[in-house]
Design an enzyme around this catalytic site. Structure first.
Site, PDB file in Angstrom:
ATOM      1  N   LYS A 231       0.799  -1.235   0.000  1.00 28.70           N
ATOM      2  CA  LYS A 231       0.000   0.000   0.000  1.00 28.70           C
ATOM      3  C   LYS A 231       0.831   1.283   0.000  1.00 28.70           C
ATOM      4  CE  LYS A 231      -3.501  -0.821  -0.642  1.00 28.70           C
ATOM      5  NZ  LYS A 231      -3.937  -1.462  -1.935  1.00 28.70           N
ATOM      6  N   GLY A 232       2.117   1.137  -0.330  1.00 28.57           N
ATOM      7  CA  GLY A 232       2.983   2.316  -0.335  1.00 28.57           C
ATOM      8  C   GLY A 232       2.880   3.125  -1.621  1.00 28.57           C
TER       9      GLY A 232
ATOM     10  N   THR B  16       3.485   1.015  -4.673  1.00 23.09           N
ATOM     11  CA  THR B  16       4.399   0.157  -5.451  1.00 23.09           C
ATOM     12  C   THR B  16       3.923  -0.055  -6.888  1.00 23.09           C
ATOM     13  OG1 THR B  16       3.289  -1.803  -4.559  1.00 23.09           O
ATOM     14  CG2 THR B  16       5.266  -1.070  -3.414  1.00 23.09           C
TER      15      THR B  16
ATOM     16  N   ARG C  72       5.317   5.104   2.962  1.00 24.76           N
ATOM     17  CA  ARG C  72       4.231   6.082   3.074  1.00 24.76           C
ATOM     18  C   ARG C  72       3.931   6.247   4.561  1.00 24.76           C
ATOM     19  NH1 ARG C  72      -1.601   4.125   0.623  1.00 24.76           N
ATOM     20  NH2 ARG C  72      -2.758   6.058   0.876  1.00 24.76           N
TER      21      ARG C  72
ATOM     22  N   LYS D 186      -6.876   1.464  -6.649  1.00 28.15           N
ATOM     23  CA  LYS D 186      -5.794   2.347  -6.205  1.00 28.15           C
ATOM     24  C   LYS D 186      -6.408   3.715  -5.986  1.00 28.15           C
ATOM     25  CE  LYS D 186      -2.882  -0.940  -6.981  1.00 28.15           C
ATOM     26  NZ  LYS D 186      -2.303  -1.710  -5.897  1.00 28.15           N
ATOM     27  N   GLY D 187      -6.356   4.137  -4.730  1.00 34.89           N
ATOM     28  CA  GLY D 187      -6.982   5.420  -4.401  1.00 34.89           C
ATOM     29  C   GLY D 187      -8.395   5.208  -3.884  1.00 34.89           C
ATOM     30  N   ARG D 188      -8.576   4.162  -3.088  1.00 37.18           N
ATOM     31  CA  ARG D 188      -9.897   3.928  -2.484  1.00 37.18           C
ATOM     32  C   ARG D 188     -10.192   5.020  -1.450  1.00 37.18           C
ATOM     33  NH1 ARG D 188      -8.040  -1.667  -1.982  1.00 37.18           N
ATOM     34  NH2 ARG D 188      -9.338  -3.041  -3.236  1.00 37.18           N
TER      35      ARG D 188
ATOM     36  N   HIS E 154     -10.913   6.041   2.108  1.00 30.83           N
ATOM     37  CA  HIS E 154     -10.658   5.410   3.416  1.00 30.83           C
ATOM     38  C   HIS E 154     -11.822   5.719   4.368  1.00 30.83           C
ATOM     39  CE1 HIS E 154      -5.996   5.521   2.703  1.00 30.83           C
ATOM     40  NE2 HIS E 154      -6.647   4.811   1.796  1.00 30.83           N
TER      41      HIS E 154
HETATM   42  N1  LIG Z   1      -0.545   7.445  -9.511  1.00 30.40           N
HETATM   43  C1  LIG Z   1      -1.242   6.765  -8.600  1.00 30.40           C
HETATM   44  N2  LIG Z   1      -2.465   6.319  -8.889  1.00 30.40           N
HETATM   45  C2  LIG Z   1      -3.177   5.648  -7.961  1.00 30.40           C
HETATM   46  N3  LIG Z   1      -2.725   5.347  -6.722  1.00 30.40           N
HETATM   47  C3  LIG Z   1      -1.503   5.782  -6.395  1.00 30.40           C
HETATM   48  C4  LIG Z   1      -0.720   6.492  -7.306  1.00 30.40           C
HETATM   49  N4  LIG Z   1       0.450   6.781  -6.698  1.00 30.40           N
HETATM   50  C5  LIG Z   1       0.379   6.283  -5.470  1.00 30.40           C
HETATM   51  N5  LIG Z   1      -0.796   5.669  -5.285  1.00 30.40           N
HETATM   52  C6  LIG Z   1      -1.176   5.005  -4.026  1.00 30.40           C
HETATM   53  O1  LIG Z   1      -0.868   3.631  -4.156  1.00 30.40           O
HETATM   54  C7  LIG Z   1      -1.588   2.990  -3.120  1.00 30.40           C
HETATM   55  C8  LIG Z   1      -1.593   1.502  -3.372  1.00 30.40           C
HETATM   56  O2  LIG Z   1      -0.286   1.051  -3.117  1.00 30.40           O
HETATM   57  P1  LIG Z   1       0.314  -0.238  -3.776  1.00 30.40           P
HETATM   58  O3  LIG Z   1       0.234  -0.135  -5.251  1.00 30.40           O
HETATM   59  O4  LIG Z   1       1.658  -0.420  -3.201  1.00 30.40           O
HETATM   60  O5  LIG Z   1      -0.683  -1.346  -3.258  1.00 30.40           O
HETATM   61  S1  LIG Z   1      -0.446  -2.906  -3.212  1.00 30.40           S
HETATM   62  O6  LIG Z   1       0.381  -3.183  -2.041  1.00 30.40           O
HETATM   63  O7  LIG Z   1       0.179  -3.330  -4.471  1.00 30.40           O
HETATM   64  O8  LIG Z   1      -1.801  -3.463  -3.063  1.00 30.40           O
HETATM   65  C9  LIG Z   1      -2.942   3.644  -3.140  1.00 30.40           C
HETATM   66  O9  LIG Z   1      -3.444   3.579  -1.834  1.00 30.40           O
HETATM   67  P2  LIG Z   1      -4.967   3.933  -1.453  1.00 30.40           P
HETATM   68  O10 LIG Z   1      -5.129   5.384  -1.755  1.00 30.40           O
HETATM   69  O11 LIG Z   1      -5.082   3.673  -0.014  1.00 30.40           O
HETATM   70  O12 LIG Z   1      -5.833   3.070  -2.291  1.00 30.40           O
HETATM   71  C10 LIG Z   1      -2.652   5.057  -3.644  1.00 30.40           C
HETATM   72  O13 LIG Z   1      -2.784   6.027  -2.641  1.00 30.40           O
END
Ligand SMILES: Nc1ncnc2c1ncn2[C@@H]1O[C@H](COP(=O)(O)OS(=O)(=O)O)[C@@H](OP(=O)(O)O)[C@H]1O
Length: 420
Positions: free
Chosen positions: A169-170, A172, A250, A383-385, A387
């Site tokens: 969730k960093g 990645t 993060r 990605k970007g749920r 919270h």
């Molecule tokens: N460009 C872009 N677009 C969308 N999301 C972005 C981006 N950069 C960083 N993030 C943040 O990435 C978070 C998910 O992290 P990961 O990809 O490491 O998740 S995972 O561990 O593979 O499931 C995800 O976390 P949440 O916001 O909590 O959903 C995003 O905040």
């Protein structure tokens, strides 16, 4: 031994002629007409049987090839001595080419076993894929290089020289997708989980997942659980002590909430974040908060104790081989963070601010082609749920809990990430 076989003249057959070629024998007396006709028809049958045998052998060989062995046996050299061997060779060669071609088209990541798709982070990152799932990026499919049959001489599957090892969730997935916009990087789309879950399958299994690369290109993968898995540093070191390691970190409090949000999206009935964050939390204490003790054994909390995990890595790898990317900066200044990453990997600065478009509705940077006006590609809905709102007192308790770990982490990395 039957004398007949030697003395009866045969009907001319090029194949049998070759087989029976030997020193000329003395002429035999002419056979009687009846003997001649019966022996000629038995020879005819024998010839047909012989040709049938050859055809049968060829057929068996083709079947053998089709089940996949052909690629592993050397293609016989083309012999011009008989038509049969030329035909055999061309059939074998064309089957080999078909097999090699289809394998090349499958590419590294596409040939990945199904169980790779079952891990939680990857399943999560695939879920939303309406606008941009990770197998489909800016035209740089992981298996793309595998499409070239001609270039296969200079292309091969290599073990990764750089790995994104965390954190869950960093950010990645975003980092990996940004890196895949670089022409000198090829990466596996799915998370291989080799060094934690699949280590028993061996390095060849791992290499087989990798996309083909040309000399000078880097092979990469990302598996966020590596950072917190005890056995992984030693295992990566054993593969290559020169492996470059990237960690996207993060704010650990936001990370924990993000982790919880992901779990809850799959299991809506789990207890509240507040109650899970505390040891022996009771409903009377508001499900947590109060004087409770933070439950550091809950994985959502434990992963964020970055300094503790880093100590393990530092026993194997020097500081110069670890790069820490700020998950927050990756969102607010993707080009700046990408410049650091490309530097660390020893790559040309190819992915620059011209590759990013900030999508205000999504609240994240998305990738675009530097030239033209094509639509930018954003990560999917997972990605970007949104919270859940967490009790402010609980958030505060968590901040206090993480503070010493954060300080230590800033000191170890020489970088203040500004979470406190
Ligand atoms: N460009 C872009 N677009 C969308 N999301 C972005 C981006 N950069 C960083 N993030 C943040 O990435 C978070 C998910 O992290 P990961 O990809 O490491 O998740 S995972 O561990 O593979 O499931 C995800 O976390 P949440 O916001 O909590 O959903 C995003 O905040």
């Amino acid at each position: 031994m039957s004398e007949d076989a030697d003395s009866i003249p045969m009907e001319y057959s090029p194949i049998l002629h070759h087989l029976h070629a030997g020193p000329p024998s003395s002429p035999s007396p002419p056979p009687s007409p009846s003997a001649s006709s019966s022996s000629s028809s038995s020879n005819h049958v024998r010839n047909k049987l012989f040709v049938l045998c050859i055809m049968l052998s060829l057929w068996v060989y083709m079947v053998y090839c089709c089940v996949g062995y052909c690629a592993t046996i050397p293609t016989p050299a083309v012999s011009r001595s008989t038509t049969t061997s030329i035909i055999t060779t061309s059939i074998i060669t064309s089957i080999s080419t078909t097999i090699t071609g289809s394998e090349a088209r499958r590419g590294g990541s596409l040939g990945a076993p199904r169980d790779l798709l079952n891990d939680d982070t990857e399943a999560d990152s695939r879920g939303g894929g309406d606008d941009w799932d990770e197998g489909k990026d800016m035209g740089k499919d992981t298996g793309k290089t595998g499409l070239s049959l001609n270039g296969s001489d200079s292309e091969s599957q290599r073990l990764p020289q750089a790995i994104i090892i965390g954190v869950k969730k960093g950010g990645t997935r975003a980092l990996l997708e940004f890196l895949r916009a670089h022409p000198d990087i090829r990466a596996v789309g799915a998370e291989p989980h080799f060094f934690d879950r699949n280590y028993h399958k061996g390095l060849e299994w791992y290499r087989d997942l990798m996309p083909k690369t040309m000399e000078g290109q880097l092979t990469m993968e990302k598996t966020p659980s590596y950072y917190v898995t005890k056995e992984v540093p030693a295992r990566i070191y054993n593969m290559s002590k020169h492996t470059k390691l990237i960690v996207v970190v993060r704010d650990p409090v936001t990370r924990a909430i993000s982790d919880y949000t992901q779990t809850r999206s799959k299991k809506p009935d789990i207890p509240s974040f507040e109650s899970l964050a505390f040891r022996n939390a009771t409903p009377a204490s508001g499900g947590g908060g109060g004087g409770g003790v933070i439950d550091a054994t809950w994985s959502a909390v434990q992963i964020g104790m970055y300094a503790k995990h880093l100590e393990r890595w530092r026993r194997y790898f020097p500081a110069e081989q670890l790069l820490f990317v700020s998950g927050e900066q990756l969102i607010s200044d993707p080009a700046g963070e990408m410049a650091r990453v490309q530097d660390f990997l020893g790559l040309r600065q190819e992915v620059t601010d011209r590759h990013f478009h900030f999508d205000a509705a999504k609240g994240f940077p998305c990738l675009k082609r530097p030239e033209g006006n094509s639509k930018p590609h954003c990560l999917g809905k997972t990605k970007g749920r949104t919270h859940p709102n967490i009790d402010a007192a609980v958030v505060q308790r968590l901040r206090e809990f993480y503070q010493p770990y954060n300080r230590k982490f800033y000191q170890m990395t020489g970088h203040d990430f500004g979470w406190d």
